[in-house]
Design a protein around this motif. Structure first.
Motif, short mmCIF file in Angstrom:
data_model
loop_
_atom_site.label_atom_id
_atom_site.label_comp_id
_atom_site.label_asym_id
_atom_site.label_seq_id
_atom_site.Cartn_x
_atom_site.Cartn_y
_atom_site.Cartn_z
N LEU A 90 -28.63 -18.07 -106.42
CA LEU A 90 -28.51 -18.31 -104.98
C LEU A 90 -29.74 -17.79 -104.24
CD1 LEU A 90 -26.74 -19.38 -102.68
CD2 LEU A 90 -25.67 -17.12 -102.54
N ASP A 91 -30.19 -16.58 -104.59
CA ASP A 91 -31.39 -16.03 -103.95
C ASP A 91 -32.60 -16.91 -104.19
OD1 ASP A 91 -29.94 -13.90 -103.01
OD2 ASP A 91 -30.74 -12.43 -104.42
N THR A 92 -32.71 -17.44 -105.40
CA THR A 92 -33.87 -18.29 -105.73
C THR A 92 -33.88 -19.56 -104.91
OG1 THR A 92 -33.91 -17.42 -107.99
CG2 THR A 92 -35.05 -19.51 -107.59
N ILE A 93 -32.74 -20.24 -104.82
CA ILE A 93 -32.68 -21.51 -104.08
C ILE A 93 -32.99 -21.31 -102.61
CG2 ILE A 93 -31.15 -23.36 -103.33
CD1 ILE A 93 -29.74 -23.22 -105.97
N VAL A 94 -32.33 -20.35 -101.98
CA VAL A 94 -32.52 -20.18 -100.54
C VAL A 94 -33.92 -19.65 -100.22
CG1 VAL A 94 -30.06 -19.88 -100.12
CG2 VAL A 94 -31.49 -17.86 -100.53
N MET A 123 -42.01 -26.93 -107.04
CA MET A 123 -43.31 -27.03 -106.38
C MET A 123 -43.50 -25.94 -105.34
SD MET A 123 -46.17 -28.80 -105.68
CE MET A 123 -46.05 -30.55 -106.04
N GLU A 124 -42.44 -25.67 -104.56
CA GLU A 124 -42.55 -24.69 -103.48
C GLU A 124 -42.89 -23.30 -104.03
OE1 GLU A 124 -40.63 -28.21 -102.11
OE2 GLU A 124 -40.23 -26.94 -103.85
N GLY A 125 -42.17 -22.87 -105.06
CA GLY A 125 -42.42 -21.56 -105.62
C GLY A 125 -43.77 -21.47 -106.31
N LEU A 126 -44.18 -22.55 -107.00
CA LEU A 126 -45.46 -22.57 -107.68
C LEU A 126 -46.61 -22.46 -106.68
CD1 LEU A 126 -47.12 -22.99 -110.29
CD2 LEU A 126 -46.99 -25.45 -109.84
N THR A 184 -35.57 -29.44 -92.52
CA THR A 184 -36.23 -30.74 -92.42
C THR A 184 -36.71 -31.14 -93.81
OG1 THR A 184 -36.97 -30.29 -90.15
CG2 THR A 184 -38.10 -32.05 -91.36
N PHE A 185 -36.08 -32.17 -94.37
CA PHE A 185 -36.44 -32.65 -95.70
C PHE A 185 -37.42 -33.81 -95.60
CE2 PHE A 185 -32.26 -30.90 -97.26
CZ PHE A 185 -32.82 -30.03 -98.19
N THR A 186 -38.37 -33.84 -96.53
CA THR A 186 -39.18 -35.02 -96.79
C THR A 186 -38.75 -35.58 -98.15
OG1 THR A 186 -40.92 -33.76 -97.91
CG2 THR A 186 -41.12 -34.04 -95.52
N PHE A 218 -36.35 -22.77 -100.45
CA PHE A 218 -36.21 -23.87 -99.50
C PHE A 218 -35.92 -23.43 -98.08
CE2 PHE A 218 -35.96 -25.88 -103.55
CZ PHE A 218 -36.67 -27.05 -103.35
N SER A 219 -35.82 -22.13 -97.83
CA SER A 219 -35.79 -21.67 -96.44
C SER A 219 -37.14 -21.88 -95.78
CB SER A 219 -35.40 -20.19 -96.39
OG SER A 219 -36.29 -19.40 -97.15
N HIS A 220 -38.14 -22.21 -96.58
CA HIS A 220 -39.46 -22.56 -96.04
C HIS A 220 -39.37 -23.76 -95.12
CE1 HIS A 220 -43.78 -23.42 -96.00
NE2 HIS A 220 -43.49 -24.66 -96.38
N TYR A 221 -38.40 -24.65 -95.36
CA TYR A 221 -38.26 -25.87 -94.56
C TYR A 221 -37.31 -25.70 -93.37
CZ TYR A 221 -40.49 -27.91 -98.67
OH TYR A 221 -41.36 -28.18 -99.69
N CYS A 222 -36.77 -24.50 -93.19
CA CYS A 222 -35.91 -24.25 -92.05
C CYS A 222 -36.75 -24.08 -90.77
CB CYS A 222 -35.07 -22.99 -92.27
SG CYS A 222 -33.86 -23.13 -93.60
N LYS A 223 -36.11 -24.28 -89.65
CA LYS A 223 -36.82 -24.11 -88.37
C LYS A 223 -37.33 -22.69 -88.24
CE LYS A 223 -36.26 -24.88 -83.41
NZ LYS A 223 -35.33 -25.31 -82.33
N GLU A 224 -36.50 -21.71 -88.62
CA GLU A 224 -36.93 -20.32 -88.69
C GLU A 224 -37.17 -20.01 -90.16
OE1 GLU A 224 -35.59 -15.88 -87.09
OE2 GLU A 224 -34.24 -17.59 -86.87
#
Length: 615
Positions: free
Chosen positions: A299-303, A110-113, A162-164, A306-312
């Motif tokens: 590894l590049d794809t995952i981070v 969902m995030e990438g789409l 921060t996960f939902t 989902f680095s979108h949900y990191c504080k930075e």
């Protein structure tokens, strides 16, 4: 399709034994389809910031180069795959099933789409991903013995995540999608994710004999040795498919922390001690692989997603990877690459005439930041002066591993410009089209047989148990068919042997004769087809094989008649089909026709597939 190499399956004396073998076999179907992601429609529209009708979103997907395959719901999917009884409590909220290109790993969640669509629509700019090294970076030490099983191990850390509920489920689903696609069902790449606050580095990636590995696997209540786990998960519908990857290896890969707590035994299972929950704040990601390049892409794809949900946001912490030769590298790389493509080449291949500025804007819509440059180009012809040509310089992000050549850039320009906006033109060259002779013969057979009162039957290669059992008033155990061990849906559970399908069709009530559809195939020797005709009224059928010449057909008949033991070649005959233009014959086809009933009778041939193909 009836093929000679499987003749024994249709011989009466071997049929029972063959059916037992087929029933005992575990058949797994590999589907070369495009990856499909399931996203909740309401959550998707919330992330996109507006509502769409199904038709509007279908159009948006087409323009972006993906496809809205189906609008369904959890209840409909469960009902189709497991039955209505288990679907009673399932949600009826709309779900979009979206097909994405096989090499667009950044669109598998969902995030990438959402990020790709938002950049395409011009609502946001493509983010910049960064990997930073902390003052005390985590370290993974790869031991030399891993070279015998899975030689590469890399990792990364996501801090202050921060996960939902939705993002957590998407995080797990992306791992599974990457396992199935670029990971080739974990044979090339396996992913492990862990709660970093429950373990301590440095981590060691080792390979040990299975009886020396013992830990509590994910969602289990007690510890098991690796040998016991192989037995435990041999009955697990999900994990049993991955056991053969390492089962026969003398050593199994395993990852420990400083206190010898097991993180995972790739590619099978993670440890329960490090499992991630909605409360997890720091995530350690390990990737083990047989291909370092694919491991880095995963590894590049995952981070990146989902680095979108990191504080930075879009910042990832690097992990030091110590190789068996004591060299140290940092991962993830999150490397940006630069490419240059001539504007003239893009316009020519797409079939448009756009300015360099427009081309750069189109590429930016596809997450490829672009700028214009000019160069002096020296032509190949001698005596011609160099000329200045415009180039577009593209910055390829780490999420676009699919962009490896100028043609990939051209394709993105075509997508962003819109295929429907490309003006249709007549080809610059003239050619004379001609139908393939084999297709001519097929059309002649189809038309002629239909005019004779036959009805063509197109059968599924796979069908449900009910289709070949209760719906035909037959006991399922009496049906000689291959049982699919992992059926995708209830509609496709069995692969039925061709001759038995023919028998079932023939036994069904039908006022008209039937024709069992023929199949065209090609091998190194010749192009051929086989056509099987059946008539319930006369209980006769024929097997037809095409030949390139009359002499070839006659030779085939002689082979049938001289075969040992005697086959039903005495019934064989040659048929000539002519293609006419007016009164002139322009093409001849020759076939050998053999009665199917004689071939399958106990006193006749050894089975339908014992008929040899032409040389």
């Amino acid at each position: 399709m009836l093929k000679s190499k499987h003749a024994a399956e249709f011989e009466p004396e071997y049929e029972a034994e063959a059916v037992k073998k087929l029933h005992a076999a575990h058949v797994y179907i590999t589907r070369p389809t495009m990856p499909t992601i399931n996203v909740g429609r309401d959550h998707l529209f919330q992330c996109l910031g507006r509502q769409y009708t199904d038709e509007e979103f279908d159009t948006l997907c087409f323009e972006f180069g993906i496809e809205l395959d189906e609008v369904t719901s959890e209840k409909q999917m469960v009902s189709r795959e497991q039955g209505e009884e288990k679907a009673k409590e399932a949600s009826e909220s709309a779900i979009y099933k979206i097909e994405v290109p096989a090499n667009r790993y950044d669109l598998l969640c969902m995030e990438g789409l959402v990020r790709g669509l938002m950049v395409y629509l011009g609502r946001i700019e493509a983010p910049v991903y960064r990997a930073i090294k902390s003052n005390a970076p985590e370290r993974m030490i790869v031991k030399p013995e891993t070279q015998a099983v899975r030689p590469f191990g890399i990792g990364a850390v996501l801090r202050n995540v921060t996960f939902t509920k939705e993002s957590y489920e998407s995080f797990i689903d992306l791992q599974d999608k990457l396992h199935q696609t670029i990971g080739r069902r974990r044979t090339i790449v396996a992913i492990g994710t862990h709660d970093l606050d429950t373990i301590q580095g440095p981590f060691t990636y080792e390979a040990l004999p299975p009886d020396q590995i013992k830990f509590k696997p994910l969602n289990q209540s007690k510890e098991f040795t690796a040998v016991e786990m192989m037995d435990l998960y041999s009955r697990d519908s999900h994990l049993k498919h991955y056991l053969p990857i390492i089962k026969d290896k003398p050593v199994y890969p395993v990852i420990y922390d400083r206190n010898r707590v097991v993180l995972s035994m790739p590619p099978i299972i993670n440890g329960d001690h490090t499992k991630i929950t909605l409360n997890t704040k720091n995530v350690f990601i390990d990737i083990t692989a047989t291909d370092l390049n694919k491991a880095s892409i995963v590894l590049d794809t995952i981070v990146a997603m989902f680095s979108h949900y990191c504080k930075e946001q879009y910042v990832v912490e690097s992990v030091e990877i110590e190789r068996p030769d004591k060299s140290v590298e940092l991962y993830p790389t999150l490397k940006y690459r630069s490419m240059e493509v001539p504007i003239s080449q893009i316009n020519s291949l797409v079939g448009i005439n756009q300015t360099p500025e427009t081309i750069a804007k189109l590429l930016t819509k596809m997450c490829l930041k672009s700028k214009l440059t000019t160069k002096q180009v020296c032509p190949c012809s001698k005596g011609v002066e160099a000329r200045e040509e415009s180039f577009v310089q593209i910055e390829v992000p780490p999420t676009r591993s699919d962009v490896i050549h100028a043609c990939d850039v051209v394709e993105d320009v075509a997508i962003a410009y819109g295929y429907n906006n490309i003006a249709m033109t007549f080809p610059s060259t003239n050619t004379v089209a001609q139908q393939l002779p084999l297709n001519k013969l097929s059309d002649q057979l189809r038309s002629g047989v239909c005019e004779a009162g036959f009805t063509e039957a197109l059968t599924f290669a796979l069908c449900s148990k009910e289709d070949v059992g209760s719906k035909l008033r037959r006991k399922l155990e009496d049906v000689p068919a291959v049982h699919i061990s992992n059926p995708k849906t209830l509609e496709f559970q069995k692969s039925v042997v061709g001759i038995k399908e023919l028998e079932m069709i023939s036994s069904a009530p039908c006022p008209q004769p039937l024709v069992f559809s023929f199949n065209v195939y090609e091998n190194s020797a010749c192009k051929s087809f086989e056509l099987c005709l059946a008539s319930p009224q006369s209980e006769t059928a024929v097997l037809a094989t095409s030949h390139a010449s009359l002499s070839e057909a006659q030779e085939h008949v002689l082979q049938l008649r001289n075969a040992t033991p005697p086959r039903s070649g005495t019934f064989a005959q040659v048929v000539k089909l002519s293609t006419m233009q007016g009164s002139q014959c322009v093409y001849n086809d020759f076939m050998t026709i053999v009665p199917l009933k004689a071939l399958t009778s106990p006193s006749g041939a050894n089975g339908i597939n014992s008929v040899p193909h032409s040389p």
